[in-house]
Design a protein around this motif. Sequence first.
Motif, PDB file in Angstrom:
ATOM      1  N   ASP A   1       9.268  18.801 -24.999  1.00 21.04           N
ATOM      2  CA  ASP A   1       8.599  19.942 -24.360  1.00 21.04           C
ATOM      3  C   ASP A   1       7.991  20.876 -25.398  1.00 21.04           C
ATOM      4  O   ASP A   1       6.880  21.382 -25.224  1.00 21.04           O
ATOM      5  CB  ASP A   1       9.569  20.712 -23.464  1.00 21.04           C
ATOM      6  CG  ASP A   1       9.932  19.970 -22.190  1.00 21.04           C
ATOM      7  OD1 ASP A   1       9.237  18.992 -21.836  1.00 21.04           O
ATOM      8  OD2 ASP A   1      10.925  20.367 -21.537  1.00 21.04           O
ATOM      9  N   ASP A   2       8.709  21.093 -26.498  1.00 15.45           N
ATOM     10  CA  ASP A   2       8.187  21.954 -27.561  1.00 15.45           C
ATOM     11  C   ASP A   2       6.976  21.319 -28.239  1.00 15.45           C
ATOM     12  O   ASP A   2       6.005  22.012 -28.569  1.00 15.45           O
ATOM     13  CB  ASP A   2       9.286  22.259 -28.583  1.00 15.45           C
ATOM     14  CG  ASP A   2       8.881  23.356 -29.543  1.00 15.45           C
ATOM     15  OD1 ASP A   2       8.170  24.309 -29.126  1.00 15.45           O
ATOM     16  OD2 ASP A   2       9.281  23.294 -30.721  1.00 15.45           O
TER      17      ASP A   2
ATOM     18  N   ARG B   1       4.852  19.283 -26.801  1.00 13.66           N
ATOM     19  CA  ARG B   1       3.752  19.437 -25.843  1.00 13.66           C
ATOM     20  C   ARG B   1       3.190  20.855 -25.867  1.00 13.66           C
ATOM     21  O   ARG B   1       1.979  21.050 -25.881  1.00 13.66           O
ATOM     22  CB  ARG B   1       4.230  19.066 -24.439  1.00 13.66           C
ATOM     23  CG  ARG B   1       4.436  17.586 -24.234  1.00 13.66           C
ATOM     24  CD  ARG B   1       4.862  17.277 -22.792  1.00 13.66           C
ATOM     25  NE  ARG B   1       4.902  15.850 -22.582  1.00 13.66           N
ATOM     26  CZ  ARG B   1       6.016  15.133 -22.501  1.00 13.66           C
ATOM     27  NH1 ARG B   1       7.205  15.717 -22.605  1.00 13.66           N
ATOM     28  NH2 ARG B   1       5.959  13.833 -22.317  1.00 13.66           N
ATOM     29  N   GLU B   2       4.081  21.840 -25.874  1.00  8.06           N
ATOM     30  CA  GLU B   2       3.633  23.236 -25.857  1.00  8.06           C
ATOM     31  C   GLU B   2       2.932  23.610 -27.159  1.00  8.06           C
ATOM     32  O   GLU B   2       1.860  24.216 -27.140  1.00  8.06           O
ATOM     33  CB  GLU B   2       4.829  24.157 -25.625  1.00  8.06           C
ATOM     34  CG  GLU B   2       4.443  25.626 -25.545  1.00  8.06           C
ATOM     35  CD  GLU B   2       5.639  26.517 -25.306  1.00  8.06           C
ATOM     36  OE1 GLU B   2       5.568  27.684 -25.723  1.00  8.06           O
ATOM     37  OE2 GLU B   2       6.644  26.057 -24.716  1.00  8.06           O
ATOM     38  N   THR B   3       3.524  23.230 -28.276  1.00  6.81           N
ATOM     39  CA  THR B   3       2.959  23.570 -29.581  1.00  6.81           C
ATOM     40  C   THR B   3       1.596  22.929 -29.781  1.00  6.81           C
ATOM     41  O   THR B   3       0.669  23.560 -30.292  1.00  6.81           O
ATOM     42  CB  THR B   3       3.923  23.127 -30.711  1.00  6.81           C
ATOM     43  OG1 THR B   3       5.169  23.801 -30.525  1.00  6.81           O
ATOM     44  CG2 THR B   3       3.364  23.441 -32.085  1.00  6.81           C
TER      45      THR B   3
ATOM     46  N   ASN C   1      -0.311  21.723 -27.355  1.00 12.50           N
ATOM     47  CA  ASN C   1      -1.141  21.888 -26.157  1.00 12.50           C
ATOM     48  C   ASN C   1      -1.643  20.535 -25.640  1.00 12.50           C
ATOM     49  O   ASN C   1      -2.842  20.315 -25.457  1.00 12.50           O
ATOM     50  CB  ASN C   1      -2.305  22.835 -26.434  1.00 12.50           C
ATOM     51  CG  ASN C   1      -2.958  23.304 -25.152  1.00 12.50           C
ATOM     52  OD1 ASN C   1      -2.316  23.382 -24.113  1.00 12.50           O
ATOM     53  ND2 ASN C   1      -4.241  23.625 -25.234  1.00 12.50           N
TER      54      ASN C   1
ATOM     55  N   ASP D   1      -0.107  16.697 -23.370  1.00 11.19           N
ATOM     56  CA  ASP D   1       0.965  15.986 -22.672  1.00 11.19           C
ATOM     57  C   ASP D   1       1.437  14.768 -23.463  1.00 11.19           C
ATOM     58  O   ASP D   1       2.424  14.134 -23.100  1.00 11.19           O
ATOM     59  CB  ASP D   1       0.487  15.522 -21.284  1.00 11.19           C
ATOM     60  CG  ASP D   1       0.396  16.681 -20.306  1.00 11.19           C
ATOM     61  OD1 ASP D   1       1.166  17.652 -20.461  1.00 11.19           O
ATOM     62  OD2 ASP D   1      -0.445  16.620 -19.403  1.00 11.19           O
TER      63      ASP D   1
ATOM     64  N   LYS E   1       6.618  21.212 -37.672  1.00 10.25           N
ATOM     65  CA  LYS E   1       5.978  22.277 -36.893  1.00 10.25           C
ATOM     66  C   LYS E   1       5.748  23.494 -37.789  1.00 10.25           C
ATOM     67  O   LYS E   1       4.671  24.093 -37.762  1.00 10.25           O
ATOM     68  CB  LYS E   1       6.840  22.648 -35.687  1.00 10.25           C
ATOM     69  CG  LYS E   1       6.262  23.783 -34.861  1.00 10.25           C
ATOM     70  CD  LYS E   1       7.034  24.019 -33.581  1.00 10.25           C
ATOM     71  CE  LYS E   1       8.357  24.675 -33.841  1.00 10.25           C
ATOM     72  NZ  LYS E   1       9.010  25.159 -32.599  1.00 10.25           N
TER      73      LYS E   1
END
Length: 137
Positions: free
Chosen positions: A27-28, A30-32, A34, A36, A60
């Motif tokens: 999830d991180d 994907r969020e970082t 932007n 899927d 990251k």
Amino acid sequence: MGTEQYSPMLPLISDEDASPEVKAVFDDIRETRNTDFINNFWRVLANDPDNLARTWDELKNLMGPGTSLDPMVKELIYVAVSTVNNCTYCVRSHTAAARQKGASDEQLAELQSIVAAANKTNRLAIGLQVPVDEAFQ
């Protein structure tokens, strides 16, 4: 053309099979980023959730914004090191990332010429045991 495929040493962890710790890292990512998309590197590394989290956190922080190096330069460095280490996966994934950050075909070609020249002169200096100039110490 250097695009041979290998069977992974460990299974690719799907979203459905991911533990809660792995899901949190996915999830991180994907969020970082932007997106899927979770690439195969992270899916194989997910077999060891602690290593996955540790490696993602390091990359990251290193590859993200907020440091003195431009994000495209970071990707180009990654491509150069991956080339020398003969990591096809990393060359491909970080070339794609460099392109997303604005690298042109001309820049990527020039990068590979620099990698080749550096590799050659490194080997010559090593083989000839050239002493380091006092001015460089």
